[in-house]
Design a protein around this motif. Sequence first.
Motif, PDB file in Angstrom:
ATOM      1  N   SER A 198      -6.601  17.687   9.886  1.00  0.00           N
ATOM      2  CA  SER A 198      -7.423  16.776   9.073  1.00  0.00           C
ATOM      3  C   SER A 198      -8.445  17.532   8.240  1.00  0.00           C
ATOM      4  O   SER A 198      -9.527  17.019   7.953  1.00  0.00           O
ATOM      5  N   GLY A 199      -8.103  18.743   7.841  1.00  0.00           N
ATOM      6  CA  GLY A 199      -9.053  19.548   7.086  1.00  0.00           C
ATOM      7  C   GLY A 199      -9.475  18.896   5.788  1.00  0.00           C
ATOM      8  O   GLY A 199     -10.647  18.937   5.415  1.00  0.00           O
ATOM      9  N   GLN A 235      -7.987   8.848  -2.404  1.00  0.00           N
ATOM     10  CA  GLN A 235      -7.270   7.573  -2.397  1.00  0.00           C
ATOM     11  C   GLN A 235      -5.790   7.778  -2.696  1.00  0.00           C
ATOM     12  O   GLN A 235      -4.920   7.187  -2.029  1.00  0.00           O
ATOM     13  N   GLN A 236      -5.486   8.598  -3.672  1.00  0.00           N
ATOM     14  CA  GLN A 236      -4.090   8.865  -4.007  1.00  0.00           C
ATOM     15  C   GLN A 236      -3.374   9.546  -2.850  1.00  0.00           C
ATOM     16  O   GLN A 236      -2.216   9.218  -2.539  1.00  0.00           O
ATOM     17  N   ARG A 237      -4.043  10.467  -2.197  1.00  0.00           N
ATOM     18  CA  ARG A 237      -3.433  11.187  -1.080  1.00  0.00           C
ATOM     19  C   ARG A 237      -3.111  10.237   0.084  1.00  0.00           C
ATOM     20  O   ARG A 237      -2.034  10.313   0.679  1.00  0.00           O
ATOM     21  N   VAL A 238      -4.037   9.355   0.390  1.00  0.00           N
ATOM     22  CA  VAL A 238      -3.818   8.414   1.491  1.00  0.00           C
ATOM     23  C   VAL A 238      -2.699   7.439   1.151  1.00  0.00           C
ATOM     24  O   VAL A 238      -1.854   7.135   2.008  1.00  0.00           O
ATOM     25  N   ARG A 239      -2.663   6.995  -0.090  1.00  0.00           N
ATOM     26  CA  ARG A 239      -1.625   6.022  -0.469  1.00  0.00           C
ATOM     27  C   ARG A 239      -0.239   6.648  -0.391  1.00  0.00           C
ATOM     28  O   ARG A 239       0.729   5.991   0.018  1.00  0.00           O
ATOM     29  N   GLU A 240      -0.135   7.897  -0.781  1.00  0.00           N
ATOM     30  CA  GLU A 240       1.157   8.584  -0.689  1.00  0.00           C
ATOM     31  C   GLU A 240       1.570   8.802   0.768  1.00  0.00           C
ATOM     32  O   GLU A 240       2.756   8.778   1.091  1.00  0.00           O
ATOM     33  N   ARG A 241       0.591   8.990   1.637  1.00  0.00           N
ATOM     34  CA  ARG A 241       0.892   9.247   3.044  1.00  0.00           C
ATOM     35  C   ARG A 241       1.300   7.974   3.779  1.00  0.00           C
ATOM     36  O   ARG A 241       2.128   8.008   4.685  1.00  0.00           O
ATOM     37  N   PHE A 242       0.721   6.832   3.386  1.00  0.00           N
ATOM     38  CA  PHE A 242       1.018   5.560   4.054  1.00  0.00           C
ATOM     39  C   PHE A 242       1.444   4.528   3.000  1.00  0.00           C
ATOM     40  O   PHE A 242       0.709   3.581   2.718  1.00  0.00           O
ATOM     41  N   PRO A 281      -6.314  11.603  12.470  1.00  0.00           N
ATOM     42  CA  PRO A 281      -5.022  12.269  12.703  1.00  0.00           C
ATOM     43  C   PRO A 281      -4.370  11.852  14.013  1.00  0.00           C
ATOM     44  O   PRO A 281      -3.223  12.208  14.271  1.00  0.00           O
ATOM     45  N   HIS A 282      -5.071  11.088  14.848  1.00  0.00           N
ATOM     46  CA  HIS A 282      -4.566  10.752  16.172  1.00  0.00           C
ATOM     47  C   HIS A 282      -4.320   9.250  16.299  1.00  0.00           C
ATOM     48  O   HIS A 282      -5.166   8.442  15.879  1.00  0.00           O
ATOM     49  N   ALA A 283      -3.183   8.883  16.873  1.00  0.00           N
ATOM     50  CA  ALA A 283      -2.869   7.475  17.183  1.00  0.00           C
ATOM     51  C   ALA A 283      -3.125   6.587  15.978  1.00  0.00           C
ATOM     52  O   ALA A 283      -3.812   5.562  16.067  1.00  0.00           O
ATOM     53  N   ALA A 293      -4.747   2.942   9.418  1.00  0.00           N
ATOM     54  CA  ALA A 293      -5.811   1.947   9.483  1.00  0.00           C
ATOM     55  C   ALA A 293      -6.965   2.366  10.384  1.00  0.00           C
ATOM     56  O   ALA A 293      -7.947   1.648  10.495  1.00  0.00           O
ATOM     57  N   LYS A 294      -6.851   3.524  11.005  1.00  0.00           N
ATOM     58  CA  LYS A 294      -7.878   3.995  11.935  1.00  0.00           C
ATOM     59  C   LYS A 294      -8.645   5.146  11.301  1.00  0.00           C
ATOM     60  O   LYS A 294      -8.050   6.101  10.819  1.00  0.00           O
ATOM     61  N   SER A 295      -9.973   5.065  11.342  1.00  0.00           N
ATOM     62  CA  SER A 295     -10.814   6.061  10.675  1.00  0.00           C
ATOM     63  C   SER A 295     -11.043   7.283  11.552  1.00  0.00           C
ATOM     64  O   SER A 295     -10.883   7.231  12.778  1.00  0.00           O
ATOM     65  N   LEU A 296     -11.433   8.365  10.914  1.00  0.00           N
ATOM     66  CA  LEU A 296     -11.891   9.546  11.646  1.00  0.00           C
ATOM     67  C   LEU A 296     -13.028   9.164  12.579  1.00  0.00           C
ATOM     68  O   LEU A 296     -13.873   8.329  12.247  1.00  0.00           O
ATOM     69  N   SER A 297     -13.086   9.795  13.734  1.00  0.00           N
ATOM     70  CA  SER A 297     -14.169   9.520  14.663  1.00  0.00           C
ATOM     71  C   SER A 297     -15.375  10.403  14.360  1.00  0.00           C
ATOM     72  O   SER A 297     -15.241  11.507  13.820  1.00  0.00           O
TER      73      SER A 297
END
Length: 820
Positions: free
Chosen positions: A468-469, A535-542, A556-558, A563-567
């Motif tokens: 998640s760098g 935003q573009q990166r996330v949309r391409e990933r999901f 990056p986990h579960a 739909a789950k944010s970084l902790s």
Amino acid sequence: MNGVVTALAAVATAVSPAPPTGESASHVFGDMGVLDEQAVRLAVLVDPRFLAECGWDPAGHVLAPPPDHPRLGWTPPVGPARAAASVTSCVVPGCSRPPGSHGLCRAHRSRQMLRGISVDEFAADPARRALTRFGPCLVAACPRDRHGGRVAYCEPHQSRWTRDRRVDPGRDEARWRRTTSPVVVTGQVSLAGMPPLITAQVLYGLQQRTRSGAHTRVQMLRMVVEDLRHAQADSVHADSVHADSVHADSVHADSVHATAPPPGMGREKRTVLTALARHAALALSDPETEKAKDVWELAVFGLAGRLRFTTISQSWLRQAAKRWATDELPRRRGDGAASVLRSLLAGVVRLSQSLRGSRPDHGDHPALLGRGDIESFLHRMSYLVSTGECSPELRAKTCRDVKRILARIRALGLTRPDGPAAGLGDDFTLACGDIPAEPERGEPGRDLPVSIMAQLCEQLPVLQRGPSGREIRVAVELLMDTGRRPAEILRLPLDCLTRDPDGAAVLVYDNHKRDRRERRLPISQATAAVITIQQQRVRERFPDTPLAELVLLPSPHANPAGAKSLSGGLLDLRHRDWVDQLPVLRRADGTEFDRAKIVPYAYRHTYAQRHADAGIAVDVLSQLLDHRTLEVTRRYYRVGEQRRRAAVDTVTAHSFDRHGNRLWRDAHALLDSEHARYAVGDVAVPYGRCAEPSNVQAGGGACPVRFRCAGCDHFRTDVSHLPELTAYLDDLLRTRERLAATLHGIDEWARADATPTTEEITRIRRLIHRINGDIAGLDAIERAHIDDAVAVVRRHRAAHTVPLGLPTIRATAPAPMTAP
């Protein structure tokens, strides 16, 4: 996080108090009659569709998810499958005994070898007699048959029992049958022989864990189940087994060697066990049952985290604290509610520790407590400050919290005869005078210097290394650029960027701390570009997830759907690792900077300081930081030297002597000296400044006219002292009226000396009128500018002026400089 908590709370409150029928749980237990009410209630919540997709067999109680399951998938063994693996009985028609070599049971295989014919010919011979089964293996978890009429177990377990009995001749065979694991089959988890409640807890917990996006390895789930079996647990809870437990009860079909978790798996096993236990506990909980526990799952109440009462040793105080918490919970909301409650409860814990250590009965009897115990508590807090175990601020806060909670305990009626604190004396309370004064706050200083920020920005590419760098780097950049709290950045939705009517970029975020939604913050185009790329990166990933469900910084986990944010924990960990590996950070003067001060929240203070140094008014800065009061905003920045110099220039230009004459001819000459005086703090009098040489040299303690400043040419004042002058005039008038009254026992000379003179009152009144008249000629913008300058000067004066022990007057808050 809030979504998960809300879902868990919804499940917890949705459980019907009426016990469901056993028929409604048949998809879990099959035809087995289950009398455990909790097991049936929990089984009803298990979705039959989930059981179907994970290969649950209700008759054999075996879980066999397909290898390609997205969250429970497993890797099939390398190599061709054994032909006998698909054969469940002897190939002789009608024979129900388990197959062995070449598909024949042991008896038929012996006869086939004696006759010397092929297996097919032997099986096709109509003279062959079908044999009945020997019965099930007596190991509770084993679905196999016994391998002979005179033995109690299947072949693998018979070998295991023979070996174990040889090692320990006195071993309890009945317990061995209950706790021994079944034969391991790759990709399967057997719950056969387990209590119905554990079966329901494992299946329901696995369902909730899978739906949250977590991946559970079948091997790890099997280890958890077998640990529960070996411990003979009657339910799943976090302390059912030890995470690193190793036992030799797992048996392979082709090996009798024990299996143990590979190194490093203890933590993963503990995580799975804790998750199963927590999901099951929440499903069976409701607020009323939770209140009876000593550790509360706040998800039942709609909040995150836990609240522990176990550290309160007195039973009456623990019960009273629970009743207080029950009353307090509805008033709390937002992400920080749980931490606030824990902080308040910490004061009760310290009171409990004081009672336990200072009384022979350890404070177990509330009717015996009194003022002396409160004094012991106060002395204890003072001692902790002296030893460095507690800060003065924490001491004051703890005393305030205990005072508040004890008062609320009484208001709730808990000291009545039928209450947990029955008989608690009225003197067991803290008075206002018991609360120690908090140390005066110094100027804020949590911001990072400009030179340090420049060095950090140069090292931002290093953040992209590791899991998640990219998301971590974007989070840190947004923290630096926007000054938002970490939780506000981490929980940004994907669609968080909009434009105002002029086309300028605006960040839309939620203030979770104060529960204020859809706040709008103007941002630069460079910051907007960072968001757009992410935003573009996330949309391409999901690509398949609805836009409204996506977050800007996915975990990056579960998180299969994004739909789950970084902790916050992951951000803190990665940020600290990044800062610690940076080269030495130096200020502009070359001195080394303490990198421990570089935390995510420091960027918010840096944002505030950066805008304050740019001359942004405090009311505008308060809106940018989304504060409701200006006082909170002032804690985030220091008044810079340039702003302080400008404020001194403004105030000094409105200076007056003791006659009320404006110092026009001396104003410019005074400016430089005034800068120096305000920088170090000058010799102050209650309503102005003193420049008499001997008094200044003595630090203000050697006034030759006994502080009759209105009659001294060395006295001068300015517009920033107007509140003190007004208060001083009021004191003079009240003193004159009081001394004019008939007072017995006072000599006339003493009365005359103490009575304020008409000349002094007239001089002060004329001075106030002159200052107000000077301000009256200004327009609204100029008066607002003076108001801001006065606030800066007074704030600096309060932080740097040394008290002289002079006659005091009541403090008066400065009012806006408006014309009378």
